[in-house]
Design a protein around this motif. Structure first.
Motif, PDB file in Angstrom:
ATOM      1  N   HIS A 289      58.654  63.410  16.386  1.00 52.90           N
ATOM      2  CA  HIS A 289      58.840  62.209  15.567  1.00 52.90           C
ATOM      3  C   HIS A 289      57.910  62.245  14.350  1.00 52.90           C
ATOM      4  CE1 HIS A 289      58.898  57.513  15.366  1.00 52.90           C
ATOM      5  NE2 HIS A 289      59.784  58.043  14.556  1.00 52.90           N
ATOM      6  N   ARG A 290      56.671  62.681  14.565  1.00 57.35           N
ATOM      7  CA  ARG A 290      55.737  62.769  13.449  1.00 57.35           C
ATOM      8  C   ARG A 290      56.273  63.699  12.355  1.00 57.35           C
ATOM      9  NH1 ARG A 290      50.524  61.567  13.815  1.00 57.35           N
ATOM     10  NH2 ARG A 290      50.308  62.211  16.000  1.00 57.35           N
ATOM     11  N   GLU A 291      56.818  64.847  12.752  1.00 59.53           N
ATOM     12  CA  GLU A 291      57.349  65.795  11.765  1.00 59.53           C
ATOM     13  C   GLU A 291      58.470  65.176  10.953  1.00 59.53           C
ATOM     14  OE1 GLU A 291      58.494  69.515  13.418  1.00 59.53           O
ATOM     15  OE2 GLU A 291      56.550  69.893  14.387  1.00 59.53           O
ATOM     16  N   ILE A 292      59.326  64.407  11.619  1.00 56.70           N
ATOM     17  CA  ILE A 292      60.438  63.763  10.909  1.00 56.70           C
ATOM     18  C   ILE A 292      59.915  62.757   9.899  1.00 56.70           C
ATOM     19  CG2 ILE A 292      62.382  62.172  11.213  1.00 56.70           C
ATOM     20  CD1 ILE A 292      62.898  63.566  13.926  1.00 56.70           C
ATOM     21  N   LEU A 293      58.947  61.945  10.307  1.00 58.41           N
ATOM     22  CA  LEU A 293      58.412  60.933   9.402  1.00 58.41           C
ATOM     23  C   LEU A 293      57.629  61.561   8.256  1.00 58.41           C
ATOM     24  CD1 LEU A 293      57.297  58.189  11.956  1.00 58.41           C
ATOM     25  CD2 LEU A 293      59.313  58.190  10.490  1.00 58.41           C
ATOM     26  N   GLU A 294      56.895  62.633   8.538  1.00 54.72           N
ATOM     27  CA  GLU A 294      56.132  63.312   7.485  1.00 54.72           C
ATOM     28  C   GLU A 294      57.062  63.912   6.426  1.00 54.72           C
ATOM     29  OE1 GLU A 294      53.017  63.430   6.930  1.00 54.72           O
ATOM     30  OE2 GLU A 294      51.916  63.082   8.780  1.00 54.72           O
ATOM     31  N   ALA A 295      58.242  64.346   6.861  1.00 54.86           N
ATOM     32  CA  ALA A 295      59.175  64.980   5.930  1.00 54.86           C
ATOM     33  C   ALA A 295      60.054  63.977   5.199  1.00 54.86           C
ATOM     34  CB  ALA A 295      60.067  65.968   6.692  1.00 54.86           C
ATOM     35  N   SER A 296      60.026  62.715   5.615  1.00 53.89           N
ATOM     36  CA  SER A 296      60.915  61.710   5.032  1.00 53.89           C
ATOM     37  C   SER A 296      60.376  61.207   3.699  1.00 53.89           C
ATOM     38  CB  SER A 296      61.069  60.534   5.998  1.00 53.89           C
ATOM     39  OG  SER A 296      61.858  59.518   5.407  1.00 53.89           O
ATOM     40  N   SER A 297      61.290  60.937   2.788  1.00 57.77           N
ATOM     41  CA  SER A 297      60.908  60.365   1.495  1.00 57.77           C
ATOM     42  C   SER A 297      61.149  58.859   1.463  1.00 57.77           C
ATOM     43  CB  SER A 297      61.709  61.030   0.369  1.00 57.77           C
ATOM     44  OG  SER A 297      63.105  60.842   0.577  1.00 57.77           O
ATOM     45  N   ARG A 298      61.601  58.291   2.579  1.00 51.44           N
ATOM     46  CA  ARG A 298      61.869  56.852   2.631  1.00 51.44           C
ATOM     47  C   ARG A 298      60.552  56.064   2.615  1.00 51.44           C
ATOM     48  NH1 ARG A 298      65.844  55.722   7.573  1.00 51.44           N
ATOM     49  NH2 ARG A 298      65.149  53.595   7.031  1.00 51.44           N
TER      50      ARG A 298
ATOM     51  N   THR B  40      57.697  48.010  25.066  1.00 53.10           N
ATOM     52  CA  THR B  40      58.660  46.944  24.865  1.00 53.10           C
ATOM     53  C   THR B  40      59.800  47.420  23.969  1.00 53.10           C
ATOM     54  OG1 THR B  40      57.693  46.083  22.822  1.00 53.10           O
ATOM     55  CG2 THR B  40      56.697  45.358  24.913  1.00 53.10           C
ATOM     56  N   PRO B  41      60.903  46.692  23.915  1.00 49.43           N
ATOM     57  CA  PRO B  41      61.966  47.062  22.975  1.00 49.43           C
ATOM     58  C   PRO B  41      61.486  47.181  21.529  1.00 49.43           C
ATOM     59  CG  PRO B  41      62.833  45.525  24.574  1.00 49.43           C
ATOM     60  CD  PRO B  41      61.343  45.618  24.829  1.00 49.43           C
ATOM     61  N   GLU B  42      60.535  46.327  21.129  1.00 49.46           N
ATOM     62  CA  GLU B  42      60.021  46.416  19.766  1.00 49.46           C
ATOM     63  C   GLU B  42      59.235  47.709  19.570  1.00 49.46           C
ATOM     64  OE1 GLU B  42      60.063  45.050  15.968  1.00 49.46           O
ATOM     65  OE2 GLU B  42      60.846  43.860  17.645  1.00 49.46           O
ATOM     66  N   GLU B  43      58.448  48.094  20.555  1.00 45.94           N
ATOM     67  CA  GLU B  43      57.713  49.356  20.464  1.00 45.94           C
ATOM     68  C   GLU B  43      58.670  50.546  20.490  1.00 45.94           C
ATOM     69  OE1 GLU B  43      53.467  48.981  22.498  1.00 45.94           O
ATOM     70  OE2 GLU B  43      55.018  48.047  23.725  1.00 45.94           O
ATOM     71  N   ALA B  44      59.736  50.450  21.279  1.00 45.86           N
ATOM     72  CA  ALA B  44      60.733  51.525  21.302  1.00 45.86           C
ATOM     73  C   ALA B  44      61.417  51.659  19.946  1.00 45.86           C
ATOM     74  CB  ALA B  44      61.758  51.270  22.403  1.00 45.86           C
ATOM     75  N   TYR B  45      61.658  50.535  19.283  1.00 46.56           N
ATOM     76  CA  TYR B  45      62.224  50.577  17.924  1.00 46.56           C
ATOM     77  C   TYR B  45      61.259  51.291  16.978  1.00 46.56           C
ATOM     78  CZ  TYR B  45      63.777  48.943  13.344  1.00 46.56           C
ATOM     79  OH  TYR B  45      64.187  48.883  12.035  1.00 46.56           O
ATOM     80  N   HIS B  46      59.974  50.977  17.103  1.00 46.65           N
ATOM     81  CA  HIS B  46      58.948  51.629  16.288  1.00 46.65           C
ATOM     82  C   HIS B  46      58.898  53.131  16.569  1.00 46.65           C
ATOM     83  CE1 HIS B  46      55.509  51.216  13.633  1.00 46.65           C
ATOM     84  NE2 HIS B  46      54.694  51.814  14.491  1.00 46.65           N
ATOM     85  N   ALA B  47      59.196  53.503  17.814  1.00 42.63           N
ATOM     86  CA  ALA B  47      59.132  54.904  18.239  1.00 42.63           C
ATOM     87  C   ALA B  47      60.385  55.694  17.871  1.00 42.63           C
ATOM     88  CB  ALA B  47      58.903  54.976  19.752  1.00 42.63           C
ATOM     89  N   ARG B  48      61.342  55.059  17.206  1.00 40.28           N
ATOM     90  CA  ARG B  48      62.531  55.803  16.767  1.00 40.28           C
ATOM     91  C   ARG B  48      62.813  55.603  15.276  1.00 40.28           C
ATOM     92  NH1 ARG B  48      67.354  52.096  17.073  1.00 40.28           N
ATOM     93  NH2 ARG B  48      68.729  53.894  17.190  1.00 40.28           N
ATOM     94  N   ARG B  49      61.941  54.873  14.595  1.00 39.80           N
ATOM     95  CA  ARG B  49      62.189  54.585  13.181  1.00 39.80           C
ATOM     96  C   ARG B  49      62.301  55.894  12.391  1.00 39.80           C
ATOM     97  NH1 ARG B  49      56.802  54.465  14.164  1.00 39.80           N
ATOM     98  NH2 ARG B  49      55.275  54.801  12.469  1.00 39.80           N
ATOM     99  N   GLY B  50      63.239  55.911  11.456  1.00 39.36           N
ATOM    100  CA  GLY B  50      63.419  57.090  10.614  1.00 39.36           C
ATOM    101  C   GLY B  50      64.197  58.221  11.252  1.00 39.36           C
ATOM    102  N   THR B  51      64.716  58.018  12.474  1.00 39.28           N
ATOM    103  CA  THR B  51      65.490  59.060  13.157  1.00 39.28           C
ATOM    104  C   THR B  51      66.897  58.559  13.448  1.00 39.28           C
ATOM    105  OG1 THR B  51      65.080  58.414  15.470  1.00 39.28           O
ATOM    106  CG2 THR B  51      63.327  59.655  14.340  1.00 39.28           C
ATOM    107  N   ASP B  52      67.731  59.458  13.962  1.00 37.33           N
ATOM    108  CA  ASP B  52      69.048  59.043  14.438  1.00 37.33           C
ATOM    109  C   ASP B  52      69.074  59.001  15.965  1.00 37.33           C
ATOM    110  OD1 ASP B  52      68.942  61.733  15.038  1.00 37.33           O
ATOM    111  OD2 ASP B  52      70.755  62.285  13.904  1.00 37.33           O
ATOM    112  N   TRP B  53      67.897  58.975  16.600  1.00 36.32           N
ATOM    113  CA  TRP B  53      67.833  58.922  18.056  1.00 36.32           C
ATOM    114  C   TRP B  53      68.300  57.571  18.568  1.00 36.32           C
ATOM    115  CZ3 TRP B  53      62.030  60.671  17.965  1.00 36.32           C
ATOM    116  CH2 TRP B  53      61.964  62.028  17.611  1.00 36.32           C
ATOM    117  N   ASP B  54      68.984  57.580  19.693  1.00 32.94           N
ATOM    118  CA  ASP B  54      69.319  56.309  20.325  1.00 32.94           C
ATOM    119  C   ASP B  54      68.198  55.916  21.291  1.00 32.94           C
ATOM    120  OD1 ASP B  54      69.678  57.958  22.575  1.00 32.94           O
ATOM    121  OD2 ASP B  54      71.867  57.955  22.411  1.00 32.94           O
TER     122      ASP B  54
END
Length: 455
Positions: free
Chosen positions: A161-170, A206-220
């Motif tokens: 997840h870190r690699e995805i966020l580091e590479a994102s320009s969003r 929590t669901p909110e933490e799970a949302y935080h743990a998938r931000r910037g990805t296409d993971w479900d």
């Protein structure tokens, strides 16, 4: 005509909500259905929670009839046992910039930046620190470690997840590299691995933490909770629910996930084999109709998953919160509202066996009273409790097994130490102290007291 008095703090005149506590049902019909064990409708629930929409305020004579029906249902479903769990709260960080108006647990995440040397009074724990805290608590006999934290911008699911966020320009992903902060919180997976010591039960994400743990990805959410399970997660707290009605969430937590996404995340956790709890945080801007709509969401979710082990009503502590500071609320729920919330939860949630009374929210005396209003669980030992305390809560941070035994027996009920999911239970038959936990990985019956040492 029923004798009603204004014993509710619902701020009816301040918010223009579309959903209102208005029904075509009558209180007497709703109560008859509740007593008969029939499934209640939303209108039934509103009538019971308001003690009748035909009168203003709360009618205390009617309220007592609702409480009696709920207490009878409790006895039918779970009997005379009152359960509790030996647990520790290990919240990882207070850093958060979600901006929820009901919360005073958080500290703005920019205060934690290394370049900001202002004193903010918050904390962030590294995974090794979390492990040391859990290790020490295991020696005191805990079964469960609960961890619910702020949404620190550096917290990511794992290194992928870190690699995805580091590479994102969003620029909308609420991500800042850990190197920018005073303390590196690691990853969610690393924190879970750190806390998962000697098979202690880890209750987190929590669901909110799970949302935080998938931000910037296409993971479900199944992917996220599957990875968290593999890292040591055992069950999921159904917090971040507040009120599961979007017009209320738009007021108190517009930056949080919506109702449908909360439900999606909870269902995904169940799909990967994790048990869950569910909560409601009431007594702020919402009305009674919103509370019952929330119960309806929970009942439907349980019908889909069967994974909810308990329902936890949480009475809003208003002091020191932005809602109070901005003059949006003057107080939290009244005692009458608290008792009715417990009772209607028991009557409405006919597919959830356990309803919890929170001594952290209600205090000891009222917490015990809730056990005669439909509740059957009395929380846990909670070796640390930061969230309610920071919001202005007045009650304690720890409850020993010995105190539980004494308090539960004082109302003629049977004290039972339980596991998080209620599958392991120990009735405490002995009347002779000392009493200590036995279900935890290192528990041997030694009482849980400050400065405890092992036998």
């Amino acid at each position: 005509m029923a004798n009603a008095e204004p014993h509710a703090n619902v701020p009816r005149d301040r918010f223009d909500f579309a959903i209102q506590p208005e029904t075509d049902q009558s209180f007497e019909n709703a109560l008859a259905k509740a007593r008969a064990g029939d499934r209640l409708t939303v209108d039934d629930g509103i009538e019971l929670l308001t003690t009748g929409t035909d009168v203003p305020g709360i009618d205390r004579a009617r309220k007592e009839r609702v409480l009696e029906a709920a207490d009878r249902r409790r006895a039918e479903v779970v009997g005379e046992e009152v359960t509790f769990v030996a647990n520790l709260n290990n919240n990882v960080t207070t850093a958060c910039n979600t901006g929820c108006l009901f919360c005073n647990f958080k500290d703005r995440s920019d205060q934690f930046l290394a370049e900001n040397d202002a004193d903010h009074g918050g904390f962030t724990k590294t995974p090794p620190e979390s492990r040391r805290i859990v290790e020490a608590a295991l020696d005191r006999g805990i079964y469960e470690v609960t961890s619910v934290s702020g949404l620190h911008p550096a917290l990511v699911l794992d290194e992928d997840h870190r690699e995805i966020l580091e590479a994102s320009s969003r620029g909308d992903l609420n991500y800042t590299p850990a190197s920018a902060y005073e303390v590196d919180p690691g990853t969610y997976a690393a924190q879970l691995r750190a806390m998962s010591v000697d098979d202690v039960h880890v209750h987190s994400m929590t669901p909110e933490e799970a949302y935080h743990a998938r931000r910037g990805t296409d993971w479900d959410y199944e992917t996220v909770y599957g990875r968290l399970r593999d890292a040591g997660l055992d069950s999921v707290p159904g917090t971040a629910a507040e009120i599961l009605v979007d017009e209320v969430r738009d007021v108190i937590c517009p930056g949080k996930i919506r109702t449908d996404e909360w439900v999606e995340a909870m269902a995904a956790a169940a799909d990967v084999g994790l048990s869950t709890t569910a909560t409601i945080m009431y007594g702020h801007v919402e009305n009674e109709a919103h509370r019952v709509e929330h119960l309806d969401v929970i009942r439907d979710l349980q019908a889909r998953t069967g994974a909810i082990t308990e329902f936890v009503p949480l009475s809003f502590v208003h002091a020191n919160t932005p809602l109070a500071d901005r003059g949006m609320v003057d107080a939290g729920a009244t005692t009458d509202e608290d008792e009715l919330m417990i009772a209607v939860s028991r009557l409405y949630l006919d597919n959830v066996d356990h309803v919890q009374s929170s001594w952290v929210k209600y205090g000891d005396e009222q917490g015990l009273k809730m056990l005669s209003c439909g509740a059957d669980d009395f929380m846990g030992t909670i070796l640390s409790e930061e969230i309610t305390k920071r919001a202005g809560g007045e009650f304690g941070e720890m409850r020993s097994v010995g105190e539980y035994v004494e308090m539960i027996r004082s109302i003629g009920r049977v004290p039972v130490e339980r596991s998080t999911d209620y599958t392991e239970r120990r009735r405490i038959e002995s009347t002779r102290p000392p009493h200590g936990p036995v279900l935890g990985p290192r528990a041997d019956g030694t009482p849980m007291t400050p400065g405890q040492t092992r036998r």
